[in-house]
Design a protein around this motif. Structure first.
Motif, short mmCIF file in Angstrom:
data_model
loop_
_atom_site.label_atom_id
_atom_site.label_comp_id
_atom_site.label_asym_id
_atom_site.label_seq_id
_atom_site.Cartn_x
_atom_site.Cartn_y
_atom_site.Cartn_z
N MET A 31 3.38 11.05 -7.36
CA MET A 31 4.54 11.10 -6.48
C MET A 31 4.14 11.41 -5.05
SD MET A 31 7.38 13.00 -8.79
CE MET A 31 8.66 12.17 -7.86
N CYS A 32 4.98 10.96 -4.13
CA CYS A 32 4.93 11.41 -2.74
C CYS A 32 6.10 12.35 -2.54
CB CYS A 32 5.05 10.23 -1.77
SG CYS A 32 3.56 9.22 -1.63
N ILE A 33 5.83 13.50 -1.98
CA ILE A 33 6.89 14.45 -1.66
C ILE A 33 6.67 14.94 -0.24
CG2 ILE A 33 7.32 15.16 -4.05
CD1 ILE A 33 5.64 17.61 -3.55
N GLY A 34 7.76 15.37 0.40
CA GLY A 34 7.58 15.80 1.78
C GLY A 34 8.88 16.26 2.40
N TRP A 35 8.92 16.18 3.73
CA TRP A 35 10.05 16.70 4.49
C TRP A 35 10.48 15.71 5.58
CZ3 TRP A 35 12.13 21.44 3.23
CH2 TRP A 35 11.35 22.26 2.41
N LEU A 53 -0.94 13.10 -6.38
CA LEU A 53 -2.11 12.55 -7.07
C LEU A 53 -3.39 13.09 -6.45
CD1 LEU A 53 -3.22 10.61 -9.18
CD2 LEU A 53 -3.13 8.80 -7.45
N SER A 54 -3.44 13.14 -5.11
CA SER A 54 -4.68 13.53 -4.44
C SER A 54 -4.59 14.88 -3.73
CB SER A 54 -5.06 12.47 -3.39
OG SER A 54 -4.09 12.44 -2.37
N GLY A 55 -3.38 15.33 -3.44
CA GLY A 55 -3.22 16.55 -2.65
C GLY A 55 -3.41 16.33 -1.17
N THR A 56 -3.56 15.07 -0.75
CA THR A 56 -3.76 14.76 0.66
C THR A 56 -2.42 14.76 1.39
OG1 THR A 56 -5.68 13.40 0.15
CG2 THR A 56 -4.64 13.06 2.29
N ALA A 57 -2.38 15.43 2.54
CA ALA A 57 -1.16 15.51 3.33
C ALA A 57 -1.28 14.67 4.59
CB ALA A 57 -0.87 16.96 3.71
N SER A 58 -0.14 14.22 5.08
CA SER A 58 -0.08 13.50 6.35
C SER A 58 1.02 14.10 7.19
CB SER A 58 0.18 12.01 6.11
OG SER A 58 1.42 11.81 5.48
N TYR A 59 0.88 14.01 8.51
CA TYR A 59 1.78 14.69 9.43
C TYR A 59 2.23 13.80 10.56
CZ TYR A 59 -0.34 18.74 7.15
OH TYR A 59 -0.78 19.65 6.22
N ALA A 60 3.47 14.02 10.99
CA ALA A 60 3.96 13.37 12.19
C ALA A 60 3.19 13.92 13.39
CB ALA A 60 5.45 13.62 12.36
N ASP A 61 3.01 13.10 14.41
CA ASP A 61 2.27 13.53 15.59
C ASP A 61 2.91 14.74 16.26
OD1 ASP A 61 1.32 10.15 16.66
OD2 ASP A 61 0.37 11.56 15.25
N SER A 62 4.25 14.82 16.19
CA SER A 62 4.97 15.89 16.89
C SER A 62 4.67 17.27 16.32
CB SER A 62 6.47 15.61 16.85
OG SER A 62 6.93 15.57 15.51
N ILE A 63 4.22 17.36 15.11
CA ILE A 63 3.97 18.67 14.49
C ILE A 63 2.51 18.85 14.06
CG2 ILE A 63 6.36 18.99 13.78
CD1 ILE A 63 3.76 18.01 11.19
N LYS A 64 1.70 17.85 14.27
CA LYS A 64 0.32 17.92 13.84
C LYS A 64 -0.39 19.09 14.54
CE LYS A 64 -1.32 13.93 13.05
NZ LYS A 64 -1.88 12.57 13.23
N GLY A 65 -1.11 19.88 13.77
CA GLY A 65 -1.80 21.03 14.32
C GLY A 65 -1.00 22.31 14.27
N GLY A 101 2.21 5.90 -6.73
CA GLY A 101 0.87 6.15 -7.23
C GLY A 101 -0.20 6.23 -6.18
N SER A 102 0.21 6.31 -4.92
CA SER A 102 -0.78 6.32 -3.84
C SER A 102 -1.46 7.68 -3.72
CB SER A 102 -0.11 5.99 -2.50
OG SER A 102 0.53 4.75 -2.56
N LYS A 103 -2.68 7.67 -3.28
CA LYS A 103 -3.40 8.91 -2.98
C LYS A 103 -3.09 9.39 -1.56
CE LYS A 103 -7.28 8.13 -6.13
NZ LYS A 103 -8.75 8.02 -6.24
N TYR A 104 -2.41 8.56 -0.80
CA TYR A 104 -2.05 8.92 0.57
C TYR A 104 -0.62 8.47 0.83
CZ TYR A 104 -2.14 9.11 5.67
OH TYR A 104 -1.86 9.40 6.98
N CYS A 105 0.20 9.40 1.27
CA CYS A 105 1.59 9.10 1.59
C CYS A 105 1.72 9.09 3.11
CB CYS A 105 2.51 10.15 0.98
SG CYS A 105 2.27 10.34 -0.79
N GLY A 106 2.10 7.99 3.66
CA GLY A 106 2.11 7.82 5.10
C GLY A 106 2.98 8.81 5.83
N PRO A 107 2.65 9.12 7.09
CA PRO A 107 3.34 10.16 7.85
C PRO A 107 4.65 9.70 8.49
CG PRO A 107 1.61 9.21 9.17
CD PRO A 107 1.52 8.55 7.83
N SER A 108 4.94 8.43 8.45
CA SER A 108 6.15 7.95 9.13
C SER A 108 6.95 6.97 8.27
CB SER A 108 5.78 7.31 10.47
OG SER A 108 4.83 6.27 10.27
N PRO A 109 7.35 7.39 7.09
CA PRO A 109 8.15 6.49 6.26
C PRO A 109 9.59 6.40 6.76
CG PRO A 109 8.03 8.61 5.23
CD PRO A 109 7.16 8.68 6.46
N SER A 110 10.28 5.39 6.26
CA SER A 110 11.72 5.31 6.49
C SER A 110 12.42 6.23 5.51
CB SER A 110 12.18 3.88 6.28
OG SER A 110 13.58 3.81 6.15
#
Length: 127
Positions: A31-35, A53-65, A101-110
């Motif tokens: 699954m992809c889960i997020g905010w 699946l992978s535990g890899t996170a992605s972030y919007a540029d506005s909050i990265k860091g 089933g992706s190991k990476y969930c993109g940071p800017s979905p609809s």
């Protein structure tokens, strides 16, 4: 059906930190889960997402860091640690989930990419 329950919002001055939690039922390892967040009068904004699946996170540029997303598999709970909060971070934060089933969930979905939504928790940052 996936249940998502958010907590941890509040009203804080700029520069403060908060940790949001999203307790999820029936979350699996594909699954992809997020905010997403939404400020008054503005469209929904993708914030951060993680692959169970992978535990890899992605972030919007506005909050990265400043924000860190993590998932506790034992507790089926996702955490969003928010540091150095700014007035622009104000909004209703909603937890989302979708089978993927992706190991990476993109940071800017609809928003339409996610089928399951929590009710939201309010974050208010005063400048």
């Amino acid at each position: 059906q996936i249940g998502l329950l958010e907590s941890g919002g509040g009203s804080v001055p700029a520069g403060s930190s908060l940790r949001l939690s999203c307790e999820a039922s029936d979350v699996y390892s594909n699954m992809c889960i997020g905010w997403f967040r939404q400020a008054p009068g503005k469209p929904r904004e993708a914030v951060a997402f993680i692959s169970t699946l992978s535990g890899t996170a992605s972030y919007a540029d506005s909050i990265k860091g400043r924000f860190t997303l993590s998932y506790d598999y034992a507790k089926n709970t996702m955490y969003l640690r928010m540091n150095s909060l700014q007035a622009g971070d104000t909004g209703i934060y909603r937890c989302v989930a979708n089978y993927d089933g992706s190991k990476y969930c993109g940071p800017s979905p609809s928003p339409t990419d996610y089928n399951y939504w929590g009710q939201g928790t309010q974050v208010t940052v005063s400048s």
